[in-house]
Design a protein around this motif. Sequence first.
Motif, short mmCIF file in Angstrom:
data_model
loop_
_atom_site.label_atom_id
_atom_site.label_comp_id
_atom_site.label_asym_id
_atom_site.label_seq_id
_atom_site.Cartn_x
_atom_site.Cartn_y
_atom_site.Cartn_z
N HIS A 282 53.20 31.88 38.14
CA HIS A 282 51.97 32.45 38.70
C HIS A 282 50.73 31.99 37.94
CE1 HIS A 282 53.66 35.10 35.67
NE2 HIS A 282 52.49 35.65 35.48
N VAL A 283 50.88 31.79 36.63
CA VAL A 283 49.74 31.29 35.84
C VAL A 283 49.43 29.85 36.24
CG1 VAL A 283 48.93 30.75 33.52
CG2 VAL A 283 50.22 32.86 33.94
N LYS A 284 50.48 29.05 36.42
CA LYS A 284 50.28 27.66 36.84
C LYS A 284 49.66 27.59 38.23
CE LYS A 284 52.85 24.28 35.70
NZ LYS A 284 51.98 23.71 34.66
N ASP A 285 50.00 28.55 39.11
CA ASP A 285 49.41 28.58 40.45
C ASP A 285 47.89 28.72 40.37
OD1 ASP A 285 51.92 28.42 41.57
OD2 ASP A 285 52.08 30.56 42.00
N VAL A 286 47.45 29.73 39.62
CA VAL A 286 46.01 30.01 39.52
C VAL A 286 45.27 28.83 38.89
CG1 VAL A 286 44.28 31.52 38.48
CG2 VAL A 286 46.37 32.50 39.43
N PRO B 184 31.82 33.34 34.89
CA PRO B 184 33.20 33.25 35.37
C PRO B 184 33.41 33.82 36.78
CG PRO B 184 33.00 35.17 34.00
CD PRO B 184 31.63 34.54 34.05
N ALA B 185 32.32 34.04 37.52
CA ALA B 185 32.49 34.58 38.87
C ALA B 185 33.36 33.66 39.73
CB ALA B 185 31.12 34.78 39.53
N ALA B 186 33.27 32.34 39.48
CA ALA B 186 34.08 31.40 40.25
C ALA B 186 35.58 31.66 40.03
CB ALA B 186 33.73 29.96 39.86
N PHE B 187 35.94 31.95 38.79
CA PHE B 187 37.35 32.22 38.51
C PHE B 187 37.79 33.55 39.13
CE2 PHE B 187 40.89 33.68 35.82
CZ PHE B 187 41.75 32.61 36.00
N GLU B 188 36.94 34.52 39.09
CA GLU B 188 37.27 35.81 39.70
C GLU B 188 37.52 35.64 41.19
OE1 GLU B 188 33.91 38.09 38.61
OE2 GLU B 188 34.48 38.26 36.48
N ALA B 189 36.78 34.73 41.84
CA ALA B 189 37.01 34.46 43.27
C ALA B 189 38.39 33.86 43.49
CB ALA B 189 35.92 33.52 43.79
N VAL B 190 38.82 32.97 42.58
CA VAL B 190 40.16 32.39 42.68
C VAL B 190 41.22 33.48 42.55
CG1 VAL B 190 41.82 30.82 41.58
CG2 VAL B 190 39.43 30.13 41.82
N CYS B 191 41.02 34.38 41.60
CA CYS B 191 42.00 35.46 41.38
C CYS B 191 42.10 36.37 42.61
CB CYS B 191 41.61 36.28 40.15
SG CYS B 191 41.71 35.36 38.59
N ARG B 192 40.97 36.67 43.23
CA ARG B 192 41.00 37.51 44.44
C ARG B 192 41.73 36.79 45.57
NH1 ARG B 192 35.66 38.59 42.84
NH2 ARG B 192 34.87 37.05 44.34
N TRP B 193 41.45 35.50 45.74
CA TRP B 193 42.10 34.73 46.80
C TRP B 193 43.61 34.66 46.57
CZ3 TRP B 193 45.14 30.39 46.37
CH2 TRP B 193 45.47 29.76 47.57
N TYR B 194 44.03 34.58 45.30
CA TYR B 194 45.44 34.37 44.98
C TYR B 194 46.30 35.61 45.23
CZ TYR B 194 49.60 33.19 42.23
OH TYR B 194 50.89 32.94 41.83
N GLN B 195 45.71 36.77 45.37
CA GLN B 195 46.51 38.00 45.51
C GLN B 195 47.46 37.93 46.71
OE1 GLN B 195 43.64 41.19 45.53
NE2 GLN B 195 43.70 41.41 43.30
N ASP B 196 47.00 37.45 47.85
CA ASP B 196 47.86 37.38 49.04
C ASP B 196 49.01 36.39 48.85
OD1 ASP B 196 46.47 39.33 50.32
OD2 ASP B 196 45.20 37.97 51.47
N PRO B 197 48.76 35.14 48.43
CA PRO B 197 49.88 34.22 48.19
C PRO B 197 50.87 34.76 47.15
CG PRO B 197 47.84 32.99 48.26
CD PRO B 197 47.46 34.44 48.26
#
Length: 687
Positions: A407-411, A490-503
């Motif tokens: 999961h870390v590698k995914d993000v 780091p708002a850009a990274f927070e957006a990635v984390c939110r997007w990743y929740q469904d996958p």
Amino acid sequence: MNYLAKLNDAQREAVQFGSTEAPEAGSGPLLVIAGAGSGKTNTLAHRVAHLIAQGAAPERILLLTFSRRAADEMTRRVARIVAQAAAGHPGLADAVLPWSGTFHGVGARLLREYAGRIGLDPAFTIHDREDSGDLMNLVRHELGLSAKAKRFPMKGTCLAIYSAAVNTQADLGTVLQTSFPWCAEWQADLQRLFLAYVEAKQAQQVLDYDDLLLYWAQMAAEPDLARELGERFSHVLVDEYQDTNRLQAAILLALKPDGRGLTVVGDDAQSIYAFRGATIRNILDFPGHFTPPAHQITLDRNYRSTQPILTAANAVIAQARERFTKDLWSERTSSQRPRLVSVRDDAGQAEFVVEQVLARREAGVKLKSQAVLFRSSQHSARLEVELTRRNIPYVKFGGLKFLEAAHVKDVLAVLRWGQNLRDRVAGFRAMQLLAGVGPKTAGRVLDNLATAAPGCALLAEQPVPESARADWLEMAALIEDLAGRTAPWPAAFEAVCRWYQDPMERLYEDAHIRQGDVDQLARIAATYPSQERFLTELTLDPPDATSDQAGTPLLDEDYLILSTIHSAKGREWTSVTLLNAVDGCLPSDLATGSLDEIEEERRLLYVAMTRAKDHLDLLIPQRFYVSGQAGLGDRHVYGSRTRFIPNALLPHFESTAWPVPAAGAAEPAAGQAAVVDLAARMRAMWR
């Protein structure tokens, strides 16, 4: 200079060397041979602080260490010492060291800064070992090497061969003959593979771990750039110089060819990382690189161990073929010599360790202050079973790395792909997080991106299955925002984390556990000033723990330390026990192919012995079992004491056997078996 008052004479000499010269000009080259436990880190920190106190500009000091944590600790120490020296100098107390870090971390910063002048894209991404292995495997497959009639080396072996050739600067044939002889028949194919691997990295604008040194060394080989870099830093100081490889030494000598302002600190007796490409020749040959030779100062006062432990360790390392002569000494006296303990077998070895650990705990020595060391990780297997059976908590160094968790590698793949759309490994993984997008679709999209003109990626228009179209459009928008730096960090990274929740919820049953790591990543990201610094530092110095495949959490307030000798370097414990001090284990039977390998095994024993403060036991099992070796099934072999402790050195040790027969115990008469009262044992179980 009150801040130097607590140093001993040799430490103070090392700190003040060259003080009479202009601080910005730098003194001549200095080699500090720092024995185990001699206050090396404290001395180096004081030297840096002293340079600043004498007027050297902090931004012109380059301090190189082998871990980011070591660099951070050194920086904190320097700040404290400078604060002591700053009385009456208000501006001095605010000094910081902007160029303190690991070789690889500093290399990454310099490569980004000079990217335009050396043909790199400043937005290059850095692959960790696993990503590098994946790219190597992809190239290996594209060249048809995975379809050979005879089994071709796997990606991990190929990457190890490539890395060894790069770091040792040896030709491929030599590397294969010395370290990978079973792969020698593939030399021509490996040469072709490595060229294709390098071309793939350049096409995708990615660097691997080894490239950070290789590019820096190549850059320093250019006279104009080397001169510019050398003039940029008035002082270059290197910790653990015995652990450097040929590339790192070449970088230092290119920056400071006359040695002015160059200080290296290390101990040839603790050079134990040849398997990583380190060479003891760097520290042994350092003085002779300069005319006149580098000034040499030896720190031989040990603040860690008792004198009997040091006497034995000195005797072991004195047998080395080549070394800087030094004998460690201490004011810590003791009547207890290190013990050579003969035990029956590995089961007896485990029982002895448990008995001694519990006895010392009852005597007031915490479990955390006791360590059991071993040459190879598997040597502790029987002991771990016994510790578990006896309910003794322990921690073993090693395990799953944070960046190896799926999961870390995914993000991070999503973030890396947004930074560099040509990063094929990151894009391949990121796209397949979407339902309905498989390897063929991902490969087709990446091919299109590779041939697209800059700024014409048109992600939303890429060919994906209709079932995945809606999710693809959402991902494409996210990637384009990352590429265009639409959102601040780091708002850009927070957006990635939110997007990743469904996958993540779709891919992993334990998503709620893995979410903790993603949240931790977000907290770590917030401590970095930019996306590039975050990705670089996390790749080069990752955290050790993760909830993916984690074991049972350790809830005890105290626990025993188990560690390989390599992992124990730089640490110390009140009590140290070394398992399997027998030939075949130390030296390892896999490391006796050359005199250089045997000498490094000797240094391993020295490192293990000098970790102990008060108690040192070296265990010698009379026999131990080898499982399934050469198809012979389980069998035992008889062990002999390690060759590094010959009979001539035995007076430095106390030799004993375990278990010790009870005093006055009667021996059974010849031919008469002893009677064992099993019935009494059965009753005693319930009393």
